[in-house]
Design a protein around this motif. Sequence first.
Motif, PDB file in Angstrom:
ATOM      1  N   GLY A   1     -65.016   5.168  53.790  1.00  0.00           N
ATOM      2  CA  GLY A   1     -63.869   6.026  54.060  1.00  0.00           C
ATOM      3  C   GLY A   1     -64.188   7.463  53.709  1.00  0.00           C
ATOM      4  N   HIS A   2     -63.145   8.275  53.497  1.00  0.00           N
ATOM      5  CA  HIS A   2     -63.331   9.706  53.262  1.00  0.00           C
ATOM      6  C   HIS A   2     -63.305  10.092  51.792  1.00  0.00           C
ATOM      7  N   SER A   3     -62.600   9.329  50.954  1.00  0.00           N
ATOM      8  CA  SER A   3     -62.409   9.721  49.557  1.00  0.00           C
ATOM      9  C   SER A   3     -62.859   8.628  48.606  1.00  0.00           C
ATOM     10  N   LEU A   4     -63.423   9.058  47.483  1.00  0.00           N
ATOM     11  CA  LEU A   4     -63.837   8.117  46.449  1.00  0.00           C
ATOM     12  C   LEU A   4     -62.613   7.521  45.763  1.00  0.00           C
ATOM     13  N   SER A   5     -62.543   6.201  45.716  1.00  0.00           N
ATOM     14  CA  SER A   5     -61.435   5.522  45.050  1.00  0.00           C
ATOM     15  C   SER A   5     -61.731   5.405  43.556  1.00  0.00           C
ATOM     16  N   ARG A   6     -60.758   4.940  42.808  1.00  0.00           N
ATOM     17  CA  ARG A   6     -60.937   4.795  41.364  1.00  0.00           C
ATOM     18  C   ARG A   6     -61.996   3.752  41.030  1.00  0.00           C
ATOM     19  N   GLY A   7     -62.057   2.704  41.839  1.00  0.00           N
ATOM     20  CA  GLY A   7     -63.070   1.676  41.611  1.00  0.00           C
ATOM     21  C   GLY A   7     -64.466   2.182  41.914  1.00  0.00           C
ATOM     22  N   GLN A   8     -64.605   2.996  42.942  1.00  0.00           N
ATOM     23  CA  GLN A   8     -65.908   3.564  43.284  1.00  0.00           C
ATOM     24  C   GLN A   8     -66.342   4.610  42.263  1.00  0.00           C
ATOM     25  N   LEU A   9     -65.396   5.387  41.757  1.00  0.00           N
ATOM     26  CA  LEU A   9     -65.714   6.343  40.702  1.00  0.00           C
ATOM     27  C   LEU A   9     -66.199   5.619  39.452  1.00  0.00           C
ATOM     28  N   TYR A  10     -65.637   4.444  39.183  1.00  0.00           N
ATOM     29  CA  TYR A  10     -66.098   3.653  38.037  1.00  0.00           C
ATOM     30  C   TYR A  10     -67.564   3.255  38.220  1.00  0.00           C
ATOM     31  N   GLN A  11     -67.951   2.870  39.437  1.00  0.00           N
ATOM     32  CA  GLN A  11     -69.352   2.496  39.683  1.00  0.00           C
ATOM     33  C   GLN A  11     -70.280   3.693  39.473  1.00  0.00           C
ATOM     34  N   ILE A  12     -69.879   4.867  39.965  1.00  0.00           N
ATOM     35  CA  ILE A  12     -70.700   6.067  39.773  1.00  0.00           C
ATOM     36  C   ILE A  12     -70.816   6.403  38.289  1.00  0.00           C
ATOM     37  N   TYR A  13     -69.696   6.254  37.587  1.00  0.00           N
ATOM     38  CA  TYR A  13     -69.696   6.502  36.143  1.00  0.00           C
ATOM     39  C   TYR A  13     -70.655   5.544  35.429  1.00  0.00           C
ATOM     40  N   GLN A  14     -70.624   4.268  35.809  1.00  0.00           N
ATOM     41  CA  GLN A  14     -71.506   3.289  35.203  1.00  0.00           C
ATOM     42  C   GLN A  14     -72.971   3.618  35.465  1.00  0.00           C
ATOM     43  N   LEU A  15     -73.278   4.094  36.657  1.00  0.00           N
ATOM     44  CA  LEU A  15     -74.662   4.405  37.017  1.00  0.00           C
ATOM     45  C   LEU A  15     -75.199   5.627  36.276  1.00  0.00           C
ATOM     46  N   TYR A  16     -74.343   6.629  36.071  1.00  0.00           N
ATOM     47  CA  TYR A  16     -74.848   7.922  35.605  1.00  0.00           C
ATOM     48  C   TYR A  16     -74.116   8.483  34.386  1.00  0.00           C
ATOM     49  N   LYS A  17     -73.433   7.652  33.631  1.00  0.00           N
ATOM     50  CA  LYS A  17     -72.594   8.172  32.545  1.00  0.00           C
ATOM     51  C   LYS A  17     -73.384   8.958  31.492  1.00  0.00           C
ATOM     52  N   ASP A  18     -74.667   8.633  31.307  1.00  0.00           N
ATOM     53  CA  ASP A  18     -75.452   9.317  30.275  1.00  0.00           C
ATOM     54  C   ASP A  18     -76.158  10.565  30.792  1.00  0.00           C
ATOM     55  N   VAL A  19     -76.110  10.803  32.109  1.00  0.00           N
ATOM     56  CA  VAL A  19     -76.821  11.964  32.663  1.00  0.00           C
ATOM     57  C   VAL A  19     -75.925  12.776  33.598  1.00  0.00           C
ATOM     58  N   ARG A  20     -74.617  12.731  33.369  1.00  0.00           N
ATOM     59  CA  ARG A  20     -73.691  13.386  34.288  1.00  0.00           C
ATOM     60  C   ARG A  20     -73.883  14.892  34.370  1.00  0.00           C
ATOM     61  N   ASP A  21     -74.380  15.496  33.302  1.00  0.00           N
ATOM     62  CA  ASP A  21     -74.588  16.940  33.318  1.00  0.00           C
ATOM     63  C   ASP A  21     -75.918  17.329  33.959  1.00  0.00           C
ATOM     64  N   LYS A  22     -76.744  16.321  34.287  1.00  0.00           N
ATOM     65  CA  LYS A  22     -78.059  16.595  34.866  1.00  0.00           C
ATOM     66  C   LYS A  22     -78.180  16.124  36.314  1.00  0.00           C
ATOM     67  N   ILE A  23     -77.521  15.034  36.639  1.00  0.00           N
ATOM     68  CA  ILE A  23     -77.650  14.457  37.975  1.00  0.00           C
ATOM     69  C   ILE A  23     -77.074  15.387  39.036  1.00  0.00           C
TER      70      ILE A  23
END
Length: 522
Positions: A411-433
Amino acid sequence: MENKTFSFGKVKGMDMVEVMNMETIHANFSGLQYLWGQYKRSTNDTVKEEIAECFKTYAGDYIVRFGKYKGLTLKRIDEIDRSYLENYLTHNDNEEIRIVVKTYLKYNPKKINQEYNTYQQKTYACYDELKQRINGSSQSSIEQVIRILGYTIENGKFEHCPWGCDVHSRKYRHAFLRKGADASYFVCCFKCGEKRNFIKFVCEKRGYDFTEALKWISDVLGITVLNVAHKSVAEIKKEFINTDEEILLEKMMLQEVNLEGFGFNKGVYPPAFFKRGLTVKDAEEMEVYFAGRDCTNGFRNRICFLVRDLNNRLVGVVGRNKYSEEEYYDYCAKKLGLKGINREEQIKEIKNQNYKYIKYYNSQGFRSGYVLYNANRLVNSDKEEIFIVEGPFDVIKMVKYGYKNTVGMFGHSLSRGQLYQIYQLYKDVRDKISVYLIVDNDEAGLKGFENNVKSLQELGFRNIYKMILEGAKDAGEATKEQADKAYKTAQLQAIRYNKKKIIVKDYDTDLKNSFVFFNKWI
């Protein structure tokens, strides 16, 4: 006396006030956005000190470019309407606006020291009453507001999902207006998992902050509040000032899918697949198959994309019709012997016989709002980039072109569930990714882009880029040259939204886990 000048980078030798008020200084950045972005990202103490000095000394000379005081400086607005600064501009959606206003109030000697003035007491009491009156309105009244927003709704059911996940599905099926246990209305879609409090839904769709949305809804409904009884503003302040200090993520483990009955034949694909410039090797690498004549379920004649979660479990199958809509109705007209009538009558008769064109068809129980297509391949990736596109074909093309860390939103917008997956993947490097948002060149794609930037910045991602494909509608239709050019010319987005407190709604355990992050500002 002349204003001070900057001594660094693009603004070297330039007047501080002039830079701060520039409408465009670089790409799509205003002068204020540029300065605030440099302050947050720079590791040079001199750069940070000069920007801080600019804000402290000249914040009052900043010219507001919107609203009822458009064209006036903060200093002049303060003389006319102090409450507009304290109660409205300090809670603006754009972080750089909030910062310059708060800095002005902090260093202006006329600053009011009391915690709440009389105006604020009355204002918040009024807003609280408006909120209660809106929640007490009839469902038919709320539906009328939704229609004014541009959506079709009948008896609590939306014609289609307001976030666009089911534009090719049957009408009045997935999205609803409901009243919650707290007596407030909310809008939800059971297909993509999106859910909003009604007032926040209006905020999102109209681009308003919470109090602006209250005022607009009240005007539509004809609600007025007179002679409001005094209330303790401390008790209701959070309702309006801190209403956006949290970002809600959702976690849900989907059921595994059994492929029995799909009848996939290795290496067999329809011409529509190859017309996109894809090969059998591309398909097998991405687990894409065709449900042909051996299929015994509803996926027959569909190109099937297998969807896995972050644990590599197969949790869904998304089937795309092998025909375009035009080709499909040609095929049905021939099959049903309808060649002697015009196109409009053909389509009407085809639909009457239950052969309506359905572009996408999902496996039972699959909820696209809780998974990103291809995210499972990013779990052990050490790359410092992620590319976000809309559909499965967009993902496959980007992977083919070498952008392996590409995921699709369905779709066009990231849902809350998809944002959770992104957070899980990159939570420790969010300021670098580095996050690259590839924008579809249509109205829905451009509208969803800003929502995605906002969600990702609130989640803590700082390096977000806008990729625009010149000459192509989307990544699925782009050439490698077009994709490479979009990557090389990607536009870094100004940091306009603060990190927020993260609330995780876990539907598997029904527990909430909070993670708090803090930002420093001048």
